[in-house]
Motif scaffolding. Structure first.
Motif, mmCIF file in Angstrom:
data_model
loop_
_atom_site.group_PDB
_atom_site.id
_atom_site.type_symbol
_atom_site.label_atom_id
_atom_site.label_comp_id
_atom_site.label_asym_id
_atom_site.label_seq_id
_atom_site.Cartn_x
_atom_site.Cartn_y
_atom_site.Cartn_z
ATOM 1 N N SER A 148 0.824 -1.208 0.000
ATOM 2 C CA SER A 148 0.000 0.000 0.000
ATOM 3 C C SER A 148 0.859 1.258 0.000
ATOM 4 O O SER A 148 0.395 2.331 -0.371
ATOM 5 N N GLY A 149 2.109 1.128 0.465
ATOM 6 C CA GLY A 149 2.970 2.292 0.603
ATOM 7 C C GLY A 149 2.712 3.081 1.879
ATOM 8 O O GLY A 149 3.330 4.120 2.108
ATOM 9 N N ASP A 150 1.817 2.592 2.720
ATOM 10 C CA ASP A 150 1.437 3.284 3.952
ATOM 11 C C ASP A 150 2.045 2.566 5.148
ATOM 12 O O ASP A 150 1.529 1.545 5.615
ATOM 13 N N LEU A 151 3.143 3.103 5.656
ATOM 14 C CA LEU A 151 3.843 2.458 6.771
ATOM 15 C C LEU A 151 3.138 2.651 8.109
ATOM 16 O O LEU A 151 3.579 2.114 9.124
ATOM 17 N N LYS A 152 2.054 3.392 8.121
ATOM 18 C CA LYS A 152 1.264 3.519 9.346
ATOM 19 C C LYS A 152 0.354 2.312 9.548
ATOM 20 O O LYS A 152 -0.208 2.128 10.624
ATOM 21 N N MET A 153 0.194 1.524 8.508
ATOM 22 C CA MET A 153 -0.620 0.314 8.594
ATOM 23 C C MET A 153 0.225 -0.838 9.139
ATOM 24 O O MET A 153 1.267 -1.165 8.569
ATOM 25 N N PRO A 154 -0.194 -1.475 10.229
ATOM 26 C CA PRO A 154 0.551 -2.634 10.734
ATOM 27 C C PRO A 154 0.715 -3.714 9.672
ATOM 28 O O PRO A 154 1.752 -4.374 9.608
ATOM 29 N N GLU A 155 -0.308 -3.874 8.826
ATOM 30 C CA GLU A 155 -0.256 -4.899 7.794
ATOM 31 C C GLU A 155 0.882 -4.653 6.804
ATOM 32 O O GLU A 155 1.475 -5.610 6.289
ATOM 33 N N GLU A 156 1.182 -3.389 6.535
ATOM 34 C CA GLU A 156 2.263 -3.084 5.586
ATOM 35 C C GLU A 156 3.608 -3.535 6.138
ATOM 36 O O GLU A 156 4.451 -4.088 5.420
ATOM 37 N N ILE A 157 3.821 -3.318 7.433
ATOM 38 C CA ILE A 157 5.052 -3.792 8.081
ATOM 39 C C ILE A 157 5.112 -5.318 8.014
ATOM 40 O O ILE A 157 6.161 -5.905 7.710
ATOM 41 N N ASN A 158 3.979 -5.954 8.302
ATOM 42 C CA ASN A 158 3.931 -7.420 8.260
ATOM 43 C C ASN A 158 4.297 -7.941 6.873
ATOM 44 O O ASN A 158 5.039 -8.924 6.742
ATOM 45 N N ARG A 159 3.783 -7.289 5.823
ATOM 46 C CA ARG A 159 4.087 -7.711 4.450
ATOM 47 C C ARG A 159 5.580 -7.576 4.152
ATOM 48 O O ARG A 159 6.203 -8.461 3.554
ATOM 49 N N MET A 160 6.123 -6.430 4.531
ATOM 50 C CA MET A 160 7.527 -6.156 4.222
ATOM 51 C C MET A 160 8.456 -7.142 4.910
ATOM 52 O O MET A 160 9.388 -7.682 4.295
ATOM 53 N N VAL A 161 8.213 -7.386 6.183
ATOM 54 C CA VAL A 161 9.063 -8.318 6.931
ATOM 55 C C VAL A 161 8.915 -9.732 6.387
ATOM 56 O O VAL A 161 9.904 -10.441 6.153
ATOM 57 N N THR A 162 7.686 -10.149 6.172
ATOM 58 C CA THR A 162 7.432 -11.507 5.669
ATOM 59 C C THR A 162 8.119 -11.736 4.330
ATOM 60 O O THR A 162 8.838 -12.731 4.138
ATOM 61 N N ASP A 163 7.919 -10.823 3.396
ATOM 62 C CA ASP A 163 8.496 -11.008 2.062
ATOM 63 C C ASP A 163 10.015 -10.893 2.045
ATOM 64 O O ASP A 163 10.673 -11.420 1.140
ATOM 65 N N SER A 164 10.579 -10.225 3.023
ATOM 66 C CA SER A 164 12.035 -10.059 3.035
ATOM 67 C C SER A 164 12.765 -11.365 3.320
ATOM 68 O O SER A 164 13.941 -11.508 2.971
ATOM 69 N N ILE A 165 12.073 -12.332 3.945
ATOM 70 C CA ILE A 165 12.742 -13.592 4.296
ATOM 71 C C ILE A 165 12.031 -14.832 3.750
ATOM 72 O O ILE A 165 12.472 -15.957 3.995
ATOM 73 N N THR A 166 10.948 -14.643 3.011
ATOM 74 C CA THR A 166 10.207 -15.767 2.432
ATOM 75 C C THR A 166 11.025 -16.458 1.340
ATOM 76 O O THR A 166 11.840 -15.836 0.670
ATOM 77 N N ASP A 167 10.766 -17.755 1.163
ATOM 78 C CA ASP A 167 11.459 -18.522 0.124
ATOM 79 C C ASP A 167 10.666 -18.576 -1.179
ATOM 80 O O ASP A 167 11.237 -18.426 -2.265
ATOM 81 N N TYR A 168 9.354 -18.797 -1.085
ATOM 82 C CA TYR A 168 8.514 -18.925 -2.267
ATOM 83 C C TYR A 168 7.356 -17.935 -2.183
ATOM 84 O O TYR A 168 6.690 -17.814 -1.143
ATOM 85 N N PHE A 169 7.121 -17.243 -3.275
ATOM 86 C CA PHE A 169 6.135 -16.164 -3.305
ATOM 87 C C PHE A 169 4.996 -16.512 -4.257
ATOM 88 O O PHE A 169 5.230 -16.748 -5.439
ATOM 89 N N PHE A 170 3.771 -16.519 -3.740
ATOM 90 C CA PHE A 170 2.596 -16.742 -4.572
ATOM 91 C C PHE A 170 1.812 -15.433 -4.641
ATOM 92 O O PHE A 170 1.342 -14.927 -3.612
ATOM 93 N N THR A 171 1.684 -14.879 -5.840
ATOM 94 C CA THR A 171 1.120 -13.544 -5.988
ATOM 95 C C THR A 171 -0.280 -13.567 -6.598
ATOM 96 O O THR A 171 -0.658 -14.493 -7.311
ATOM 97 N N THR A 172 -1.017 -12.477 -6.310
ATOM 98 C CA THR A 172 -2.382 -12.342 -6.812
ATOM 99 C C THR A 172 -2.452 -11.505 -8.082
ATOM 100 O O THR A 172 -3.498 -11.455 -8.725
ATOM 101 N N SER A 173 -1.364 -10.833 -8.420
ATOM 102 C CA SER A 173 -1.381 -9.944 -9.586
ATOM 103 C C SER A 173 -0.004 -9.865 -10.219
ATOM 104 O O SER A 173 1.020 -10.147 -9.576
#
Length: 364
Positions: free
Chosen positions: A127-152
């Motif tokens: 979202s580009g909005d670092l005030k959203m807890p979910e955005e932090i969760n996405r960034m941290v998760t994707d920074s160390i994930t091995d396999y990425f399944f995307t919706t778009s």
């Protein structure tokens, strides 16, 4: 192949369900694949957790960490402690996390520190909005994930530009839409339908829970008053999120056409969405469902991690801007709302693609 699936909050259950169904399908065909479902207990209201397992025809979780509510730090820590013990007692080949809730991030960290590979379903959205807890969760998760399944394709392109290996990124579609399409003929009227004299396309569905909208009592009150005024007497159905309930009690706001109802099960909530005049929300997932169902959607946020709902769907961002809200309601009243178009790979087959990919990666 042993997979540990993590479900933490309401949206996770809809995303996990088609994956479980596909695993069972593969098992019935003799494929060597199994799963263990871990519910972290991040949402503990029955209508936000247990009910979804019944309605979506998936078994009760193998374990519930029963973390419940708390601050971001408290909840994250409790999930990590509980999930570390879970992985020690029940080793697996892969941890699969979905979405962007606290459980997604916390369980990813624990798995990686235990040297277990992680697959993230709904990876790469921002979202580009670092005030959203979910955005932090996405960034941290994707920074160390091995396999990425995307919706778009946009999410895929973002991950590629961030330096992740192309061979580890898979554009598979949207598992939440898998669940929607699978259950579209099973929807049922909520218990209050007749009592409130509801009819198709004559009411609004409202969901608000983000801190930016509900934590400041004065701002929350102003937003509600604006929404009620623009509804022009039409019923507004507001399933109240647990974190919003307390604020509403403090506000003591009452409007004749604003109906506070309990959190709904999946089948009754989607029935409400499908038959609404419009959706009024600050949720991300609901904008996806509204778009596929071709129901107008006003989102009280200034950004979205799901831009396809703006470009190809029925979603408009209005934030808390009175002018944007006025224009959106006027457009709706004039019957000029944008119509949904086909969104690539939102076809009900995302889970099939995910499991097929994992089986290929693990040599099955």
């Amino acid at each position: 192949m042993k997979i540990t699936l993590v479900a933490g909050a309401r949206p996770n259950f809809m995303k996990i369900a088609p994956i479980i169904h596909e695993i069972k399908k593969q098992q019935d065909q003799g494929t060597a694949i199994s799963y263990r479902l871990v519910h972290t207990g991040q949402h503990y209201d029955k209508n936000l957790s247990d009910t979804f397992f019944d309605e979506l025809n998936i078994p009760a979780p193998h374990t519930n960490l029963e973390v419940k509510s708390g601050s971001q730090a408290t909840q994250t820590g409790a999930i990590m402690v509980g999930f570390e013990r879970e992985l020690q007692e029940h080793p697996c080949d892969l941890v699969l996390v979905v979405g962007d809730v606290t459980s997604t991030m916390a369980c990813t960290i624990v798995a990686k520190k235990a040297h277990i590979k992680v697959a993230h379903v709904e990876a790469g959205i921002r979202s580009g909005d670092l005030k959203m807890p979910e955005e932090i969760n996405r960034m941290v998760t994707d920074s160390i994930t091995d396999y990425f399944f995307t919706t778009s394709q946009k999410a895929t392109t973002y991950l590629q530009s961030a330096g992740h290996l192309e061979e580890h990124i898979f554009f598979v579609g949207n598992v939440m839409i898998d669940t929607l399409l699978h259950n579209i003929k099973r929807l049922r009227k909520p218990e209050f339908w007749e009592k409130l004299a509801l009819s198709e396309k004559s009411y609004f569905v409202l969901t608000l829970h983000r801190p930016s909208n509900v934590d400041a009592l004065e701002d929350f009150s102003i937003l509600l008053k604006k929404i009620v005024a623009k509804a022009k007497g039409a019923p507004i159905i507001f399933p109240v999120h647990p974190r919003t309930q307390k604020i509403l009690k403090d506000a003591q706001l009452s409007f004749e056409n604003l109906h506070y109802v309990a959190p709904q099960g999946y089948l009754s909530f989607i029935y409400l969405v499908k038959n609404a005049k419009a959706i009024l929300t600050d949720s991300g997932g609901i904008t996806e469902e509204a778009s596929v169902l071709n129901v107008p959607c006003l989102t009280f946020r200034n950004s979205t991690e799901r831009p396809e709902t703006l470009r190809l769907g029925t979603n408009k961002l209005v934030g808390n801007d009175p002018l944007k809200i006025d224009v959106a309601f006027d457009t709706l009243d004039q019957g000029n709302w944008q119509q949904s178009q086909e969104i690539p790979k939102w076809d009900g087959k995302a889970a099939t693609r995910i499991i097929a990919t994992l089986l290929k990666l693990y040599g099955n």
